[in-house]
Motif scaffolding. Structure first.
Motif: not given
Length: 462
Positions: A269, A272, A333, A379, A383, A386, A442, A445, A447
């Motif tokens: 997290t 990100y 993403k 975005s 988020f 997360l 990014l 990440v 996800v």
């Protein structure tokens, strides 16, 4: 605090009555974006940068410098430095307000209270004139800090407003409402500014009325979320929270410390968040400094600037919805990464753009609008997946450190580049570093693994 049912992946509705109540809450949340976007569009993006710079130049010495609190800085750097300073102050305020909100369950009261503080400071910009650049700077600091806290608290509602697979669409719709509201007020302000002679107003007075109108708009439309949103984020129709009793705010500082320490247990997290804080700092700097760049480097008049920002608002509505649809097919993403490539191309065009050519400036505005709304809406929704349950306001307070005009690294770099080189072209191209680093971080990440690590259901497409 979100309930287990709300985190299950199913739409948070149980009956037709619950569905209608939820839609009412969603509309209240959308109108909150409609209300506060006027500050972002009219004040930060269009009018205040060029106007406050002109006021600072009135107060400047023979070398073109002003001296706030004994510091010597170029008058042309005063606005970006002030934006950066306001955000540095807002970081602590957002973190503490988010912790208090999650601890006491008073999300709406705190959100609306800061909204009215910001709206009052914005209306006070009517009195900015002559060489009172310090007054303008002070009002900007208060308004931008209050705006940042209010919006961060509004984001805490998102995880409970839709199922994981619907969240991109809800977030994108909220951004579309914001651009529509900000654009509508800008149209009225454009009419006022262009016709200021017919209204018997000087151009400076017209600008000050436009600035104050954003505060009035913000205050009036905040009434809707006040009436429609529940006090506690996540407590929605058809569900009850597992532990909704209010806790005293006195322990909020200790709770904040525990939250910050607890974030280390979710390194993906944080990874990100680092990517977002980087690339979105670049996005917000482009948005907040575009009018200054257009007026000082490209020689655009105020009418051209307002027209360009209106184009951004209109195109951004479609851009937010379009990228939301693309994300539904290809994942958030991938869509965000594609938008960052678009930002790099846009920035390069801005650097080589000829001066005194409004048509090219309008092309740049359309390119910004196309990627602006979607990259930010996606975005935000990504988020939201997360965040550990019950920590929405606190985590979004950290997230809001770089969002909608609350960036600080970008304006600082922008101001320093101009301070050293005296060229806004050098300042604008320096922002490339944020997009390149943000893209690279990014990309790394994972996800799906990050969502699973905080115990949330994984959307079908990422």
């Amino acid at each position: 605090m979100s309930t287990t049912a709300e985190r299950s992946g199913h739409p948070p509705t149980a009956t037709d009555d619950d569905g209608r109540a939820l839609r009412r809450i969603q509309v209240g949340w959308y109108i909150n974006d409609w209300a506060n976007a006027a500050f972002s569009a009219t004040v930060l993006t269009v009018f205040l940068g060029p106007y406050l710079t002109s006021v600072a130049k009135e107060a400047a010495d023979a070398d073109g410098d002003v001296h706030p609190f004994g510091l010597s800085i170029r008058a042309g750097s005063f606005f970006p430095y002030t934006v950066s300073f306001s955000v540095l102050l807002s970081v602590g305020a957002m973190l503490l307000a988010g912790t208090v909100a999650d601890r006491t369950g008073r999300h709406k009261e705190l959100m609306c209270g800061f909204a009215y503080l910001g709206a009052t400071a914005t209306m006070g910009m009517f009195f900015l004139g002559g060489d009172r650049y310090l007054l303008g700077g002070g009002l900007l600091v208060v308004a931008n800090l209050a705006y940042a806290v209010s919006v961060a608290l509004s984001y805490a509602y998102l995880p409970g407003l839709a199922s994981p697979d619907e969240r991109d669409a809800v977030s994108s719709k909220g951004w579309a409402y914001g651009y529509a509201g900000g654009g509508l007020l800008l149209i009225a302000n454009l009419v006022l500014f262009q016709g200021h002679d017919a209204f018997g107003l000087s151009s400076g007075t017209a600008v000050r009325i436009c600035l104050a109108s954003a505060g009035l708009w913000w205050a009036l439309f905040t009434i809707v979320p006040m009436l429609r949103l529940p006090s506690r984020a996540g407590v929605l129709p058809g569900h009850t929270a597992e532990a909704v009793e209010d806790k005293p705010a006195a322990g909020s500082l200790r709770e904040l410390g525990r939250t910050l320490r607890g974030m280390r247990r979710h390194p993906l997290t944080l990874l990100y968040l680092a990517a977002f804080l980087c690339y979105n700092d670049g996005i917000q700097t482009v948005v907040s400094q575009a009018s200054l760049y257009g007026s000082e480097e490209l020689g655009m008049d105020q009418t051209s600037l307002v027209t360009a920002v209106l184009l951004v608002q209109v195109v951004a509505i479609g851009g937010a919805l379009l990228l939301g649809r693309i994300a539904h097919r290809y994942g958030a993403k991938r869509t965000i990464l594609g938008s960052l490539v678009g930002w790099v191309v846009t920035l390069a065009l801005g650097y080589v753009m000829p001066a005194h050519q409004p048509a090219w400036f309008y092309v740049l505005a359309c390119m910004i609008g196309l990627v602006l709304g979607g990259s930010q809406a996606l975005s935000r929704s990504l988020f939201s997946h997360l965040i550990p349950a019950g920590k929405e306001a606190e985590y979004f307070s950290v997230y809001k450190v770089s969002d909608r005009g609350t960036s600080w690294m970008g304006p600082l770099l922008f101001g320093l580049a101009y301070q050293v080189t005296g060229s806004y072209r050098s300042a604008i191209i320096s922002l490339l570093v944020f997009f390149v680093i943000g893209f690279a971080v990014l990309l790394k990440v994972p996800v799906r693994r990050a969502i699973e690590a905080v115990g949330n259901p994984v959307p079908e497409r990422l």
